[in-house]
Design an enzyme around this catalytic site. Structure first.
Site, PDB file in Angstrom:
ATOM      1  N   HIS A  37      54.544  -7.031   7.801  1.00 41.10           N
ATOM      2  CA  HIS A  37      54.799  -7.934   6.682  1.00 41.10           C
ATOM      3  C   HIS A  37      53.766  -7.756   5.572  1.00 41.10           C
ATOM      4  CE1 HIS A  37      57.685 -10.896   8.858  1.00 41.10           C
ATOM      5  NE2 HIS A  37      58.306  -9.902   8.274  1.00 41.10           N
ATOM      6  N   HIS A  69      56.673  -6.552  15.224  1.00 39.49           N
ATOM      7  CA  HIS A  69      57.193  -7.857  15.663  1.00 39.49           C
ATOM      8  C   HIS A  69      58.226  -7.729  16.776  1.00 39.49           C
ATOM      9  CE1 HIS A  69      55.121 -10.056  12.654  1.00 39.49           C
ATOM     10  NE2 HIS A  69      55.741  -9.500  11.658  1.00 39.49           N
ATOM     11  N   HIS A 120      61.670 -16.201  12.078  1.00 41.69           N
ATOM     12  CA  HIS A 120      60.723 -15.083  12.016  1.00 41.69           C
ATOM     13  C   HIS A 120      61.172 -13.949  12.956  1.00 41.69           C
ATOM     14  CE1 HIS A 120      56.960 -12.842  12.374  1.00 41.69           C
ATOM     15  NE2 HIS A 120      56.610 -13.416  11.240  1.00 41.69           N
ATOM     16  N   GLU A 122      59.570 -12.042  14.865  1.00 45.24           N
ATOM     17  CA  GLU A 122      58.929 -12.054  16.194  1.00 45.24           C
ATOM     18  C   GLU A 122      59.617 -13.050  17.138  1.00 45.24           C
ATOM     19  OE1 GLU A 122      54.680 -13.131  16.474  1.00 45.24           O
ATOM     20  OE2 GLU A 122      55.277 -14.067  18.353  1.00 45.24           O
ATOM     21  N   THR A 161      52.947 -15.803  18.275  1.00 42.49           N
ATOM     22  CA  THR A 161      51.562 -15.290  18.375  1.00 42.49           C
ATOM     23  C   THR A 161      50.671 -15.769  17.231  1.00 42.49           C
ATOM     24  OG1 THR A 161      52.223 -13.282  17.232  1.00 42.49           O
ATOM     25  CG2 THR A 161      52.171 -13.178  19.638  1.00 42.49           C
ATOM     26  N   CYS A 189      47.805 -14.875  19.884  1.00 40.55           N
ATOM     27  CA  CYS A 189      46.993 -13.678  20.126  1.00 40.55           C
ATOM     28  C   CYS A 189      45.574 -13.905  19.612  1.00 40.55           C
ATOM     29  CB  CYS A 189      47.657 -12.448  19.516  1.00 40.55           C
ATOM     30  SG  CYS A 189      47.082 -12.034  17.904  1.00 40.55           S
ATOM     31  N   SER A 217      54.147 -13.005   5.214  1.00 47.38           N
ATOM     32  CA  SER A 217      53.348 -12.893   6.435  1.00 47.38           C
ATOM     33  C   SER A 217      53.012 -14.282   6.970  1.00 47.38           C
ATOM     34  CB  SER A 217      52.065 -12.114   6.124  1.00 47.38           C
ATOM     35  OG  SER A 217      51.064 -12.425   7.052  1.00 47.38           O
ATOM     36  N   SER A 261      47.963  -8.412   8.562  1.00 52.64           N
ATOM     37  CA  SER A 261      48.726  -7.262   8.079  1.00 52.64           C
ATOM     38  C   SER A 261      48.220  -6.786   6.714  1.00 52.64           C
ATOM     39  CB  SER A 261      50.216  -7.613   8.027  1.00 52.64           C
ATOM     40  OG  SER A 261      50.391  -8.868   7.414  1.00 52.64           O
TER      41      SER A 261
HETATM   42  S1  SF4 Z   1      47.521  -8.257  17.387  1.00 52.27           S
HETATM   43 FE1  SF4 Z   1      48.327 -10.338  17.112  1.00 52.27          FE
HETATM   44  S2  SF4 Z   1      48.608 -10.645  14.914  1.00 52.27           S
HETATM   45 FE2  SF4 Z   1      48.436  -8.440  15.324  1.00 52.27          FE
HETATM   46  S3  SF4 Z   1      50.562  -7.738  15.520  1.00 52.27           S
HETATM   47 FE3  SF4 Z   1      49.777  -8.200  17.571  1.00 52.27          FE
HETATM   48  S4  SF4 Z   1      50.431 -10.311  17.914  1.00 52.27           S
HETATM   49 FE4  SF4 Z   1      50.591  -9.956  15.736  1.00 52.27          FE
END
Ligand code: SF4
Length: 278
Positions: A37, A69, A120, A122, A161, A189, A217, A261
């Site tokens: 994104h 994603h 989204h 993802e 995430t 994440c 994003s 991103s």
């Molecule tokens: S590390 Fe985290 S923020 Fe980056 S693409 Fe993977 S899930 Fe998304």
């Protein structure tokens, strides 16, 4: 500058996979949807020869890269291979994890809630891999109404995430108040959490924040929201050209952060522009 900002592991990996694919296949490299994104990075990939398509049917031969994603269903890879294409899966391992936990919760018979934005890519990919119904929302009232359909309230909760920990834990706590059983997998994440914590830390000591990243994003938008909680001026921009000198009249200190991103070269251009104003 926030301590953690810009490209995360998953995005760096996906972008490298795309440039490597151009290097080894030279032409006919495609991404299914935008790879990440960030419109400027997608533009650079296009200059290098990576074409963005919206459907497999648009590709007659070559390579298709599946974005960070994830794709809407495991069938997409099978379809690409059946069409004679080389599929390169650039899905971030953290997204793959969320897909796996969603599937596990469905298989174990939980009613699954994913705390996030249902539109989204993802969350669409996690829903597509779960093999059963999942409610994607950030609204507890909606969860409550949805759960009324079921006699037994055994709920599995995961998160997009890029979700804030605050929102995720709020929903989990509310579910605990009305459910017999709640099973939780924290699928936020670490890159997202790191960037959110670093943004919050820096936002408390400045009068204005510049948040750099694609307007499409989710993680950049969440960073801007976190900074707004500090009651300071927050500007979400995509490139240095958008910086307006007028924003900083009477401002002594400006903080800068960037979504996962956002590439280093864009962040550097913004910092250079701010330093010129100073
Ligand atoms: S590390 Fe985290 S923020 Fe980056 S693409 Fe993977 S899930 Fe998304």
């Amino acid at each position: 500058m926030a301590e953690h900002a810009g490209f995360c592991f998953g995005v760096k990996r996906a972008v490298k996979m795309a440039f490597d694919a151009v290097g080894s296949h030279s032409k006919n490299v495609h991404t299914l949807g935008p790879l990440i994104h960030n419109p400027q990075v997608v533009g650079r990939l296009a200059e290098a020869g990576v074409k963005k398509v919206d459907a497999l049917s648009e590709i007659s031969e070559g390579v298709v890269i599946l974005r960070s994603h994830g794709v809407s269903s495991p069938q997409v890879i099978a379809d690409a291979e059946a069409a004679g294409l080389t599929a390169i899966d650039a899905t971030c391992p953290f997204v793959t994890n969320a897909q796996r936990f969603a599937r596990q919760l469905v298989d174990e018979g939980y009613h699954v809630v994913m705390v996030g934005d249902r539109h989204h890519p993802e969350t669409l990919s996690v829903v597509g891999h779960a093999g059963g119904e999942i409610l994607v929302t950030e609204d507890f009232i909606e969860i409550k109404k949805w759960l009324n359909r079921f006699p037994k309230k055994r709920v599995g909760v995961i998160s997009q995430t890029t979700q804030t920990f605050k929102k995720f834990s709020e929903i989990v706590t509310q579910c605990l108040q009305i459910c017999e059983e709640v099973k939780v997998f924290n699928t936020i994440c670490y890159a997202t959490e790191e960037r959110q914590d670093a943004a919050k830390k820096i936002a408390t000591g400045v009068q204005a924040m510049v948040v750099v990243g694609g307007r499409n994003s989710a993680n950049t938008t969440h960073l801007a929201d976190i900074c707004r909680d500090e009651a300071i001026s927050v500007y979400h921009i995509e490139t240095a050209d958008e910086v307006d000198e007028g924003w900083f009249v009477g401002v002594q200190k400006v903080g800068v952060t960037a979504g996962a991103s956002t590439p280093d070269w864009i962040i550097q251009e913004v910092v250079d522009r701010l330093q010129k104003i100073a």
